[in-house]
Scaffold this motif. Structure first.
Motif, PDB file in Angstrom:
ATOM      1  N   HIS A  77     -16.184 101.444 -14.874  1.00 36.37           N
ATOM      2  CA  HIS A  77     -15.538 102.395 -15.772  1.00 36.37           C
ATOM      3  C   HIS A  77     -15.558 101.976 -17.233  1.00 36.37           C
TER       4      HIS A  77
ATOM      5  N   ASP B 174     -12.138 104.347  -5.031  1.00 37.56           N
ATOM      6  CA  ASP B 174     -12.724 104.862  -6.261  1.00 37.56           C
ATOM      7  C   ASP B 174     -14.212 105.159  -6.083  1.00 37.56           C
TER       8      ASP B 174
ATOM      9  N   SER C  53      -2.999 106.248 -16.922  1.00 37.94           N
ATOM     10  CA  SER C  53      -3.525 106.804 -15.672  1.00 37.94           C
ATOM     11  C   SER C  53      -2.364 106.969 -14.691  1.00 37.94           C
TER      12      SER C  53
ATOM     13  N   LEU D  95      -8.477 102.249 -15.408  1.00 41.61           N
ATOM     14  CA  LEU D  95      -8.769 103.685 -15.475  1.00 41.61           C
ATOM     15  C   LEU D  95      -8.099 104.324 -16.687  1.00 41.61           C
TER      16      LEU D  95
END
Length: 661
Positions: free
Chosen positions: A109, A156, A294, A337
């Motif tokens: 990410h 994920d 998040s 995230l």
């Protein structure tokens, strides 16, 4: 970083074990439960069998309190016959592995930022709650930290098989974790997980938690050797004044719900008060509050969070035990995230994505290092300790080496984990069928008290059914006799050296002449763990000597006050010295070390706590606080800097200690 973490924390854990800083609850009963599981008696242990005025008693199975099926595969570690240290090493290695889950998630990410791939694993390894759980003996739920992180990583990715593997492993660490994994399964649908598989996983995991709480635990409480009628932990969700310490009160979930519904102000004060706000801050600060970006990911931990935020038990929301371990992976994962979302959001407004990730990673590293310095347990942190191995510790090793393997033993709290690889290990004063009794008069006698411990041991010796195998520096090893001895054993003079100090090292020398022929030579004061908590008690050792023969019984009560003088705690327990050596047996000029135990400091105290001492005739537990501290001072050194407290009675306030909350 992972190797360094594993080496350092395995070494500290081993050192704490070797220095007898672990306890019957929970290192002793965890090791015995695992040992018994391997030997064909799953989840069985024996040191909570009797009513000993501790939080849990009256059972011989861990299933009466928690459902931890992961103990079944963990028991295979007993093949190596390595004892408790093998569990400590395994716990450290499993915890360290979570750094790789952090790196993988950051790589996906926040790539191609190599800095982020270092910063987030570092934040995980430096997380104070993770370090505290690692050093807080052994608990299966501590393993949930990396297991949930790995499950989050595969959720994920939308990969069903490894997600199920790690999710089910985490589920086996404690009963409520099934609800956490169920929420993670629902969350994974947005990440590409096949919906049918995710929904099936959510249903199975949620059902497991309900079955564990509503069926398995009650069934274990009803088995033939149990006198438990409800979970002792439900009392943590009621006002403390409703339950007597050390007593079981039958409490149901309905009782808890009805109580809070009828006391909304108390509920609001409990949930929204300063201690809980401080706990939330300690939970989010190690990840630089990036988790809040998040919130959907952070909400995966909601079941665990509610259990702690509604609790009235300081052990749970203190953040220095094992209770917060299950949050660590989710907090760090949601921070990754969260930063990824922020980078995308600001990129749409003309800010370089790489720059956002770089600044966020640097900010995270700075916050992690600073927070660990204040709240962590690694070298360089304020709470770091490398426990010394004293001559007393070496004597303890010599004494325990005399106990035969797999022979039933009753042992004091800190000795219990070192004798737990056997079918019968009991927590003194429960002696049951024990053939040996191992005690340390210089240590906290929890769940007993110094005076009751003294009376019990004296009764055992007077019965002539026990002989003395070892007696030195307050250490005592007794062996049960098939036939009574001709005379009752007499303890040698070497036994009393734990109290009689020939050449004491006094941290703060004083010269206080008290009435009744007593002189205070000085004191040492520290915050040190003496019971089964990672929250240090105030430990005060006073050095007294008699200036003339004494005939009356004397106690040395101590008190902890806050900065305004309000009494926070009163202790009349003087760790064995006054019981084994009453003042009428003190020789003139002989220095006697009197140590107090169980002087806890509340989180509500501001900044520092003042420690005061006194002298009284009789039992301080049976008189008022003001009357319990009537130290009549005749002479005090001008250099001592003592002050009078702002409450009734007269006492000498000898120093201050920091409050850790």
């Amino acid at each position: 970083m992972t190797v360094l973490y594993a080496v350092v924390f395995a070494a500290i854990s081993f050192r704490r074990y070797d220095a007898f800083l672990m306890h019957s609850l929970d290192m002793g009963n965890m090791e015995q439960a695992i040992w018994n599981t391997f030997h064909g008696h799953p989840f069985h242990f024996t040191n909570m069998r009797q009513h000993l005025r501790i939080e849990a008693f009256g059972t011989d199975t861990r299933l009466s309190f928690h459902v931890e099926p992961i103990l079944l595969p963990l028991s295979l570690i007993e093949i190596a016959n390595a004892g408790p240290k093998a569990l400590l090493l395994l716990q450290t290695l499993v915890l360290a592995s979570g750094a790789f889950a952090a790196q993988r998630l950051a790589h996906r990410h926040l790539g191609p930022s190599r800095l982020a791939e270092v910063a987030f694993p570092a934040a995980y390894l430096l997380f104070p709650a993770l370090q505290a759980a690692n050093l807080y003996e052994f608990h299966p739920v501590t393993l949930a930290a990396p297991l949930l992180f790995w499950a989050l990583d595969f959720a994920d990715l939308g990969r069903p098989a490894p997600f199920a593997l790690f999710g089910l492993a985490a589920l086996g660490t404690k009963e409520e974790i099934g609800l956490v994994v169920a929420l993670m399964a629902l969350w994974s649908i947005r990440r590409g997980m096949p919906p049918r598989m995710a929904l099936a996983m959510a249903v199975v995991c949620a059902a497991w938690s309900l079955i564990a709480v509503l069926a398995i635990v009650p069934a274990a409480q009803r088995h033939e050797h149990s006198t438990v009628t409800s979970s002792p932990y439900l009392t943590r969700y009621l006002n403390r004044g409703l339950t007597a310490p050390g007593q079981y009160v039958h409490v149901t979930v309905g009782d808890v719900a009805r109580y809070w519904l009828s006391h909304p102000k108390e509920l609001a004060d409990n949930v929204l008060g300063a201690p809980k706000r401080g706990y939330v801050q300690r939970l989010l600060a190690p990840a630089a509050y990036l988790s809040l970006l998040s919130p959907i990911t952070l909400l995966i931990s909601l079941p665990s969070f509610l259990l702690i935020i509604f609790s009235t038990d300081q052990h749970m929301y203190g953040g220095v035990g094992h209770y917060s371990a299950e949050f660590v992976g989710i907090v760090v994962g949601s921070a990754i995230l969260g930063l990824a979302w922020l980078a995308v959001y600001l990129a749409g407004r003309g800010v370089s994505r790489r720059r956002v990730i770089t600044v966020g990673s640097i900010f995270l590293l700075l916050i992690s290092v600073a927070n660990t310095r204040v709240n962590g347990f690694s070298p360089g942190a304020a709470a770091y300790e490398w426990p010394p191995i004293s001559a007393h510790v070496r004597l303890t090793d010599q004494m325990l080496a005399l106990v035969p393997a797999n022979t039933p033993v009753s042992a004091q709290d800190t000795l219990n984990p070192h004798l737990s690889d056997r079918a019968g290990i009991y927590l003194f004063p429960d002696t049951s069928d024990a053939q040996y009794v191992a005690l340390d008069m210089a240590a906290n006698p929890i769940p007993s008290s110094p005076d009751s411990q003294y009376r019990i041991v004296r009764t055992m010796l007077a019965s002539r059914r026990w002989d003395v195998l070892f007696a030195s520096d307050g250490l005592l090893l007794l062996r049960r006799r098939a036939r009574p001895l001709a005379t009752a054993p007499i303890l040698p003079s070497a036994f009393y050296t734990f109290a009689i100090q020939a050449h004491p090292v006094i941290e703060y020398p004083l010269r206080v002449m008290a009435s009744d022929g007593l002189e205070l030579m000085g004191y040492t004061i520290s915050r040190r763990e003496t019971v089964n908590l990672r929250m240090p008690d105030v430990v005060l050792t006073m050095y007294w000597r008699a200036t003339r023969p004494l005939t009356q019984s004397v106690s040395f009560p101590t008190a902890v006050t806050n900065e305004t003088g309000r009494i926070n705690g009163l202790s009349g327990q003087n760790a064995g010295a006054v019981d084994w050596l009453p003042v009428d047996r003190w020789r003139l000029g002989q220095t006697v070390a009197v140590t107090t135990v169980n002087m806890g400091v509340s989180a509500t105290l501001p900044g520092t706590a003042r420690v005061c001492l006194g002298v009284t005739n009789g039992n301080p537990g049976q008189v008022g606080i003001a009357a319990a501290l009537p130290l009549r001072i005749e002479q005090v050194s001008r250099a001592s800097g003592w002050v009078q407290p702002q409450w009734g009675g007269r006492a000498l306030c000898v120093g201050t200690v920091p409050v850790i909350f």
